[in-house]
Each structure stands twice: as structure tokens, then as C-alpha cells.
Design a protein around this motif. Structure first.
Motif, PDB file in Angstrom:
ATOM      1  N   MET A 177       0.546  -1.224   0.248  1.00  0.00           N
ATOM      2  CA  MET A 177      -0.176   0.036   0.078  1.00  0.00           C
ATOM      3  C   MET A 177       0.768   1.107   0.209  1.00  0.00           C
ATOM      4  SD  MET A 177      -2.541   1.561   2.531  1.00  0.00           S
ATOM      5  CE  MET A 177      -4.324  -0.373   3.200  1.00  0.00           C
ATOM      6  N   SER A 178       0.689   2.161  -1.225  1.00  0.00           N
ATOM      7  CA  SER A 178       1.449   3.273  -1.124  1.00  0.00           C
ATOM      8  C   SER A 178       1.212   4.276   0.057  1.00  0.00           C
ATOM      9  CB  SER A 178       1.459   4.059  -1.967  1.00  0.00           C
ATOM     10  OG  SER A 178      -0.111   4.679  -2.723  1.00  0.00           O
ATOM     11  N   LYS A 179       2.134   5.268   0.743  1.00  0.00           N
ATOM     12  CA  LYS A 179       1.666   5.803   1.760  1.00  0.00           C
ATOM     13  C   LYS A 179       1.014   7.252   1.420  1.00  0.00           C
ATOM     14  CE  LYS A 179       4.243   9.594   3.961  1.00  0.00           C
ATOM     15  NZ  LYS A 179       5.699  10.218   4.221  1.00  0.00           N
ATOM     16  N   ARG A 180      -0.169   7.533   1.776  1.00  0.00           N
ATOM     17  CA  ARG A 180      -0.664   8.714   1.357  1.00  0.00           C
ATOM     18  C   ARG A 180      -0.321  10.348   1.755  1.00  0.00           C
ATOM     19  NH1 ARG A 180      -4.758   6.977   6.261  1.00  0.00           N
ATOM     20  NH2 ARG A 180      -6.259   6.090   5.419  1.00  0.00           N
ATOM     21  N   THR A 181      -0.272  10.515   0.368  1.00  0.00           N
ATOM     22  CA  THR A 181       0.211  11.607   0.083  1.00  0.00           C
ATOM     23  C   THR A 181      -0.496  13.305   1.481  1.00  0.00           C
ATOM     24  OG1 THR A 181      -1.193  12.730  -1.433  1.00  0.00           O
ATOM     25  CG2 THR A 181       1.199  11.582  -1.945  1.00  0.00           C
ATOM     26  N   LYS A 182       0.181  14.286   1.899  1.00  0.00           N
ATOM     27  CA  LYS A 182      -0.810  15.278   1.952  1.00  0.00           C
ATOM     28  C   LYS A 182      -0.461  16.554   1.279  1.00  0.00           C
ATOM     29  CE  LYS A 182       3.137  17.231   4.543  1.00  0.00           C
ATOM     30  NZ  LYS A 182       3.253  18.530   4.094  1.00  0.00           N
ATOM     31  N   ALA A 183      -1.239  17.701   1.827  1.00  0.00           N
ATOM     32  CA  ALA A 183      -0.810  18.735   0.369  1.00  0.00           C
ATOM     33  C   ALA A 183       0.564  19.386   0.798  1.00  0.00           C
ATOM     34  CB  ALA A 183      -2.399  19.964   1.003  1.00  0.00           C
ATOM     35  N   ASP A 184       0.581  20.035  -0.461  1.00  0.00           N
ATOM     36  CA  ASP A 184       2.091  20.343  -1.153  1.00  0.00           C
ATOM     37  C   ASP A 184       2.451  21.848   0.312  1.00  0.00           C
ATOM     38  OD1 ASP A 184       2.824  18.755  -2.182  1.00  0.00           O
ATOM     39  OD2 ASP A 184       2.628  19.609  -3.939  1.00  0.00           O
ATOM     40  N   ASP A 185       1.486  22.365   0.840  1.00  0.00           N
ATOM     41  CA  ASP A 185       1.317  23.713   1.181  1.00  0.00           C
ATOM     42  C   ASP A 185       1.311  23.383   2.761  1.00  0.00           C
ATOM     43  OD1 ASP A 185      -1.454  23.645   1.119  1.00  0.00           O
ATOM     44  OD2 ASP A 185      -1.482  25.266   0.380  1.00  0.00           O
ATOM     45  N   LEU A 186       1.141  22.237   2.760  1.00  0.00           N
ATOM     46  CA  LEU A 186       0.960  21.969   4.716  1.00  0.00           C
ATOM     47  C   LEU A 186       2.361  21.931   4.808  1.00  0.00           C
ATOM     48  CD1 LEU A 186      -1.362  21.423   7.164  1.00  0.00           C
ATOM     49  CD2 LEU A 186      -1.379  18.829   6.024  1.00  0.00           C
ATOM     50  N   SER A 187       2.503  22.493   6.287  1.00  0.00           N
ATOM     51  CA  SER A 187       3.853  22.632   6.951  1.00  0.00           C
ATOM     52  C   SER A 187       3.739  21.552   7.758  1.00  0.00           C
ATOM     53  CB  SER A 187       4.457  23.774   7.547  1.00  0.00           C
ATOM     54  OG  SER A 187       2.828  24.347   8.195  1.00  0.00           O
ATOM     55  N   GLU A 188       4.726  20.893   8.335  1.00  0.00           N
ATOM     56  CA  GLU A 188       4.824  19.935   9.461  1.00  0.00           C
ATOM     57  C   GLU A 188       4.514  20.921  10.568  1.00  0.00           C
ATOM     58  OE1 GLU A 188       9.595  18.213   9.421  1.00  0.00           O
ATOM     59  OE2 GLU A 188       8.528  17.018   8.280  1.00  0.00           O
ATOM     60  N   PRO A 189       4.992  21.800  10.748  1.00  0.00           N
ATOM     61  CA  PRO A 189       3.643  21.986  12.437  1.00  0.00           C
ATOM     62  C   PRO A 189       2.881  22.113  12.455  1.00  0.00           C
ATOM     63  CG  PRO A 189       5.910  23.307  11.758  1.00  0.00           C
ATOM     64  CD  PRO A 189       5.862  22.754  10.267  1.00  0.00           C
TER      65      PRO A 189
END
Length: 187
Positions: A1-13
């Protein structure tokens, strides 16, 4: 299963803050359900076929939901690679402490299939076992599992603590907290 992605503009904090916020809400829900199970309310008497010495089955359903949501909130830290190992270990410990959570979730979520022994069931749990349990001092034996309310509450607290520790030590968030301490809150 592939890892889910997050929005590019969403910062780690932002991910860490969201995970902590959601974990806080669901930890509260776990605590609430734990309290309702171990301290049934007098006004619930009419719904308890065996009296208030027993628990309300609906509260078990809600506890299982809250435990699952807390786990999902913690899993959002997957998008912060530098923090993921410690949270992944906390999730594993949570799962190991609550081996019954996933099966009960599946049975409760697809109750209509289990109540009719549908071919859509994911386990061999039969309809005849759905409302059969025996109580223990701190929980019940249900579907072959020892469901202990206190262990569930403790496992939830440990998972929440792991998320909270990431939040409190995350560099950008920690600096902001030092500048302006938060007032109030539901912790």
C-alpha cells in the motif's frame, strides 16, 4: 500500500498542531466514555435491562469509536518523518494493548451484516455471539476478548502522551509557546 500524501502547502508544524488538537478531542471522548462505563448515570436506569450494576452497550460502541479516532489522529504524524518513529511505536503499543479494538470496530460498524450472518462479514463472528458477554471486575469478556476499560483508558493516555510530547518538543511550536504561553485549554 502506498503512503498517503499531504497537501504540498501544509507545513510539518501545522500537521503536528492538527494531530495534537484532534488527539486532545478524542482523548477527551475516550475519557468520557470510560467514565460513563465505569460510573453509569442514574437516568440511564430505564435502558439497563440488568440494572445500573451493568454498563450500557452503546457506551462500548462509542468507546471503540473514540479509541479509533484517537489512533487516526496520532497517525497523522506519519507526515512528519522526523517524529514518525516515536509515534509509530506508540501506535504499536496501543494496538498491542487493545487487540480487540479492530474486531469490535468492524463488528459494530457492520452490525447489520453480523446480526444476519451475512456473507459480507469480515470475521467468523456469528449473530448468536453479538449480545453475549460476561463481566469482569474492570470490563467484560466479549467475542473471545478480555475487554478491560481501565487498560483501554491507560493505552489511550499513553498514545495521547506521545502525540503531546511531539507537539511540545517540535521546534517551531516550542518557540512560539515560550513567547506566549497558552491560557486555558482542555488538557
Amino acid at each position: 500500500m502506498s503512503k498517503r500524501t499531504k497537501a504540498d502547502d501544509l507545513s510539518e508544524p501545522a500537521v503536528v498542531e492538527r494531530a495534537k488538537s484532534m488527539a486532545n478531542e478524542w482523548m477527551w471522548a475516550v475519557s468520557l466514555q470510560h467514565d460513563r462505563i465505569v460510573n453509569p448515570r442514574n437516568e440511564d436506569q430505564r435502558f439497563h435491562p440488568w440494572g445500573l450494576g451493568s454498563f450500557n452497550e452503546a457506551d462500548i460502541h462509542f468507546l471503540v469509536i473514540a479509541l479509533g479516532r484517537l489512533r487516526q489522529a496520532a497517525a497523522t504524524i506519519e507526515h512528519v518523518p522526523s517524529c514518525w518513529d516515536s509515534v509509530r511505536n506508540a501506535i504499536k503499543a496501543f494496538d498491542d494493548a487493545l487487540p480487540w479494538r479492530k474486531q469490535l470496530r468492524d463488528v459494530f460498524e457492520h452490525l447489520d451484516d453480523y446480526a444476519t450472518d451475512s456473507d459480507r462479514r469480515r470475521t467468523n463472528t456469528e449473530r448468536k455471539k453479538l449480545q453475549v458477554w460476561s463481566t469482569t471486575g474492570t470490563g467484560l469478556i466479549f467475542l473471545g476478548y478480555d475487554v478491560d476499560w481501565n487498560k483501554a483508558n491507560e493505552a489511550a493516555k499513553n498514545l495521547y502522551s506521545a502525540v503531546k510530547a511531539i507537539y511540545e518538543s517540535f521546534p517551531r511550536i516550542a518557540k512560539r509557546q515560550q513567547r506566549s504561553p497558552q491560557k486555558g485549554g482542555s488538557e
